[in-house]
Design an enzyme around this catalytic site. Structure first.
Site, PDB file in Angstrom:
ATOM      1  N   GLU A   5      18.017   5.535  -4.833  1.00  0.00           N
ATOM      2  CA  GLU A   5      17.132   5.506  -6.004  1.00  0.00           C
ATOM      3  C   GLU A   5      17.218   6.859  -6.711  1.00  0.00           C
ATOM      4  OE1 GLU A   5      12.749   4.135  -6.179  1.00  0.00           O
ATOM      5  OE2 GLU A   5      12.647   6.302  -6.483  1.00  0.00           O
ATOM      6  N   HIS A  19      14.709  -0.528 -12.806  1.00  0.00           N
ATOM      7  CA  HIS A  19      13.319  -0.894 -12.512  1.00  0.00           C
ATOM      8  C   HIS A  19      12.637  -1.245 -13.834  1.00  0.00           C
ATOM      9  CE1 HIS A  19      13.032   1.633  -8.535  1.00  0.00           C
ATOM     10  NE2 HIS A  19      14.263   1.199  -8.737  1.00  0.00           N
ATOM     11  N   LYS A  55       6.196 -13.682  -4.302  1.00  0.00           N
ATOM     12  CA  LYS A  55       7.261 -13.086  -5.132  1.00  0.00           C
ATOM     13  C   LYS A  55       8.585 -13.799  -4.860  1.00  0.00           C
ATOM     14  CE  LYS A  55       5.316  -8.421  -4.914  1.00  0.00           C
ATOM     15  NZ  LYS A  55       5.552  -6.991  -4.992  1.00  0.00           N
ATOM     16  N   GLN A 103       4.650  17.515  -0.697  1.00  0.00           N
ATOM     17  CA  GLN A 103       5.270  16.235  -1.033  1.00  0.00           C
ATOM     18  C   GLN A 103       4.782  15.148  -0.073  1.00  0.00           C
ATOM     19  OE1 GLN A 103       9.374  15.995   0.017  1.00  0.00           O
ATOM     20  NE2 GLN A 103       9.783  14.195  -1.255  1.00  0.00           N
TER      21      GLN A 103
HETATM   22  P1  FAD Z   1       2.313  -6.542  -7.292  1.00  0.00           P
HETATM   23  O1  FAD Z   1       3.369  -7.324  -6.600  1.00  0.00           O
HETATM   24  O2  FAD Z   1       1.669  -7.158  -8.475  1.00  0.00           O
HETATM   25  O3  FAD Z   1       1.232  -6.156  -6.197  1.00  0.00           O
HETATM   26  C1  FAD Z   1       0.137  -5.282  -6.483  1.00  0.00           C
HETATM   27  C2  FAD Z   1      -1.088  -5.688  -5.634  1.00  0.00           C
HETATM   28  O4  FAD Z   1      -1.538  -6.989  -5.998  1.00  0.00           O
HETATM   29  C3  FAD Z   1      -0.799  -5.766  -4.134  1.00  0.00           C
HETATM   30  O5  FAD Z   1      -1.972  -5.390  -3.462  1.00  0.00           O
HETATM   31  C4  FAD Z   1      -0.511  -7.244  -3.885  1.00  0.00           C
HETATM   32  O6  FAD Z   1      -0.837  -7.656  -2.590  1.00  0.00           O
HETATM   33  C5  FAD Z   1      -1.399  -7.920  -4.911  1.00  0.00           C
HETATM   34  N1  FAD Z   1      -0.748  -9.108  -5.500  1.00  0.00           N
HETATM   35  C6  FAD Z   1       0.581  -9.318  -5.720  1.00  0.00           C
HETATM   36  N2  FAD Z   1       0.786 -10.517  -6.311  1.00  0.00           N
HETATM   37  C7  FAD Z   1      -0.438 -11.071  -6.491  1.00  0.00           C
HETATM   38  C8  FAD Z   1      -0.868 -12.289  -7.054  1.00  0.00           C
HETATM   39  N3  FAD Z   1       0.021 -13.155  -7.563  1.00  0.00           N
HETATM   40  N4  FAD Z   1      -2.203 -12.547  -7.091  1.00  0.00           N
HETATM   41  C9  FAD Z   1      -3.115 -11.665  -6.599  1.00  0.00           C
HETATM   42  N5  FAD Z   1      -2.742 -10.468  -6.019  1.00  0.00           N
HETATM   43  C10 FAD Z   1      -1.433 -10.182  -5.975  1.00  0.00           C
HETATM   44  N6  FAD Z   1       6.259   2.218 -10.231  1.00  0.00           N
HETATM   45  C11 FAD Z   1       6.686   2.603 -11.469  1.00  0.00           C
HETATM   46  O7  FAD Z   1       5.858   2.834 -12.354  1.00  0.00           O
HETATM   47  N7  FAD Z   1       8.021   2.721 -11.765  1.00  0.00           N
HETATM   48  C12 FAD Z   1       8.991   2.466 -10.835  1.00  0.00           C
HETATM   49  O8  FAD Z   1      10.183   2.573 -11.133  1.00  0.00           O
HETATM   50  C13 FAD Z   1       8.580   2.063  -9.518  1.00  0.00           C
HETATM   51  N8  FAD Z   1       9.502   1.764  -8.576  1.00  0.00           N
HETATM   52  C14 FAD Z   1       9.089   1.316  -7.347  1.00  0.00           C
HETATM   53  C15 FAD Z   1      10.044   0.952  -6.384  1.00  0.00           C
HETATM   54  C16 FAD Z   1       9.657   0.469  -5.139  1.00  0.00           C
HETATM   55  C17 FAD Z   1      10.708   0.083  -4.133  1.00  0.00           C
HETATM   56  C18 FAD Z   1       8.272   0.366  -4.819  1.00  0.00           C
HETATM   57  C19 FAD Z   1       7.845  -0.136  -3.476  1.00  0.00           C
HETATM   58  C20 FAD Z   1       7.303   0.714  -5.762  1.00  0.00           C
HETATM   59  C21 FAD Z   1       7.700   1.194  -7.018  1.00  0.00           C
HETATM   60  N9  FAD Z   1       6.767   1.537  -7.999  1.00  0.00           N
HETATM   61  C22 FAD Z   1       7.184   1.948  -9.253  1.00  0.00           C
HETATM   62  C23 FAD Z   1       5.328   1.521  -7.697  1.00  0.00           C
HETATM   63  C24 FAD Z   1       4.678   0.162  -8.038  1.00  0.00           C
HETATM   64  O9  FAD Z   1       4.731  -0.041  -9.437  1.00  0.00           O
HETATM   65  C25 FAD Z   1       3.230   0.193  -7.535  1.00  0.00           C
HETATM   66  O10 FAD Z   1       3.220   0.203  -6.136  1.00  0.00           O
HETATM   67  C26 FAD Z   1       2.309  -0.881  -8.079  1.00  0.00           C
HETATM   68  O11 FAD Z   1       0.964  -0.548  -7.708  1.00  0.00           O
HETATM   69  C27 FAD Z   1       2.548  -2.273  -7.523  1.00  0.00           C
HETATM   70  O12 FAD Z   1       3.677  -2.852  -8.024  1.00  0.00           O
HETATM   71  P2  FAD Z   1       4.149  -4.288  -7.427  1.00  0.00           P
HETATM   72  O13 FAD Z   1       5.278  -4.756  -8.239  1.00  0.00           O
HETATM   73  O14 FAD Z   1       4.314  -4.212  -5.959  1.00  0.00           O
HETATM   74  O15 FAD Z   1       2.832  -5.138  -7.759  1.00  0.00           O
END
Ligand code: FAD
Length: 293
Positions: A23, A84, A169, A216
């Site tokens: 990444e 992303h 998902k 960090q």
């Molecule tokens: P979701 O999948 O929507 O999940 C968020 C929360 O909601 C979780 O608690 C989940 O259990 C719950 N949830 C999920 N789906 C549902 C549903 N359908 N109904 C009800 N609840 C639900 N952030 C950035 O801004 N830019 C980046 O480039 C970036 N890259 C990342 C790369 C990786 C590998 C990871 C792990 C995270 C990254 N993030 C990034 C951080 C990420 O955006 C945050 O962790 C954010 O809070 C959650 O994103 P998500 O897509 O997992 O959300």
């Protein structure tokens, strides 16, 4: 360019080592393509299977940089790229424009994320979760990754509930998952067993970050809610005033994690490089040495 899911499938079918990926993030402030190009080309020299590029929805004013850097990776460096994309404050028009841009640039792989709301932004009513974004990406023919949290999402108390959404998902069309960083492989193994029991069959690649300072680690523990094994705490304490030794011990720790994960037959290894190719190089040298023995 390649759809990343095929890389995972091929590795599994041929009983190969887990695919390796990195990444990187766009340089802060105004994008300088030269800085991005230099980091990316040093990482590409290490022969990863793909490189993912993070997205900022506004915090660092460079959200357009993601697709530009992904295009540099593909067009100039002949490297499979994953862009992303976050949606927590986006309208349907904004997402459509982002997908048009990615397709014009020939980017086939997208990590679909909700993202975190930045102060002052209005939450999207159209995109509440990554599960709202994934189907749009699939309709447009992208290969789609999504985020997985071995110790549950930092705002989620219950891993079992989080796993329901991981499965959702996959049901929405996610082809594979990339995990949040973790320092304790046992947490990942417990999560992996539970994910499989919950019906998750898509490959899950493991996110590992070599730590470079106590600050960090403190940030990561707070932001990501990850556990800190005793060995990391001891490394941080022992080398608090010796950055060179801290760096060496951290690289060895991350390499040990990667070696152990590969020995357990995980689907993939994803290194959070923090745009530091020399650290990625040293981790991979230790990993590849272990594979030669
Ligand atoms: P979701 O999948 O929507 O999940 C968020 C929360 O909601 C979780 O608690 C989940 O259990 C719950 N949830 C999920 N789906 C549902 C549903 N359908 N109904 C009800 N609840 C639900 N952030 C950035 O801004 N830019 C980046 O480039 C970036 N890259 C990342 C790369 C990786 C590998 C990871 C792990 C995270 C990254 N993030 C990034 C951080 C990420 O955006 C945050 O962790 C954010 O809070 C959650 O994103 P998500 O897509 O997992 O959300």
């Amino acid at each position: 360019m390649k759809k990343i899911i095929n890389t995972f499938k091929r590795a599994k079918a041929n009983n190969q080592r887990p695919p390796l990926s990195f990444e990187i993030f766009p340089p802060k402030g105004v994008l300088t393509n030269d800085a991005a190009r230099e980091t990316a080309s040093k990482l590409v020299d290490l022969h990863p299977d793909f490189v993912s590029v993070t997205y900022s929805a506004g915090g660092s004013k460079n959200s357009n940089a993601t697709s530009e850097i992904a295009a540099i990776l593909q067009d100039e460096l002949d490297m499979t790229a994953m862009a992303h994309l976050t949606c927590s404050s986006a309208s349907e028009e904004k997402i459509t424009a982002a997908l048009d841009d990615l397709q014009e640039k020939g980017i086939e792989n997208v990590l679909a994320l909700r993202g975190d709301l930045i102060e002052g932004q209005t939450p999207s009513t159209r995109f509440r979760h990554a599960t709202d974004l994934i189907p749009l990406l699939k309709e447009r023919g992208f290969c789609v990754g999504a985020a997985a949290y071995p110790e549950a999402h930092p705002t989620m108390m219950d891993l079992d509930e989080d796993l329901k959404y991981l499965k959702a998902k996959q049901d929405a069309g996610a082809d594979f998952f990339v995990t949040q960083l973790f320092f304790d492989n046992e947490c990942f193994y417990r999560f992996w067993d539970k994910a499989q029991a919950a019906g998750v069959t898509a490959p899950i690649t493991c996110g590992i970050m070599p730590v470079m300072s106590k600050e960090q680690v403190q940030r990561m523990v707070f932001m990501c809610g990850v556990s800190l094994p005793g060995r990391i705490v001891k490394i941080l304490n022992r080398y608090a005033n010796d950055p060179e030794s801290l760096r060496k011990a951290s690289i060895e720790y991350a390499a040990d994690q990667l070696i152990d994960l590969a020995d357990h037959g995980v689907d993939g290894l994803h290194l959070y490089t923090m745009n530091k190719p020399e650290i990625a190089q040293q981790c991979l040298a230790l990993l590849r040495d272990s594979w030669r023995q």
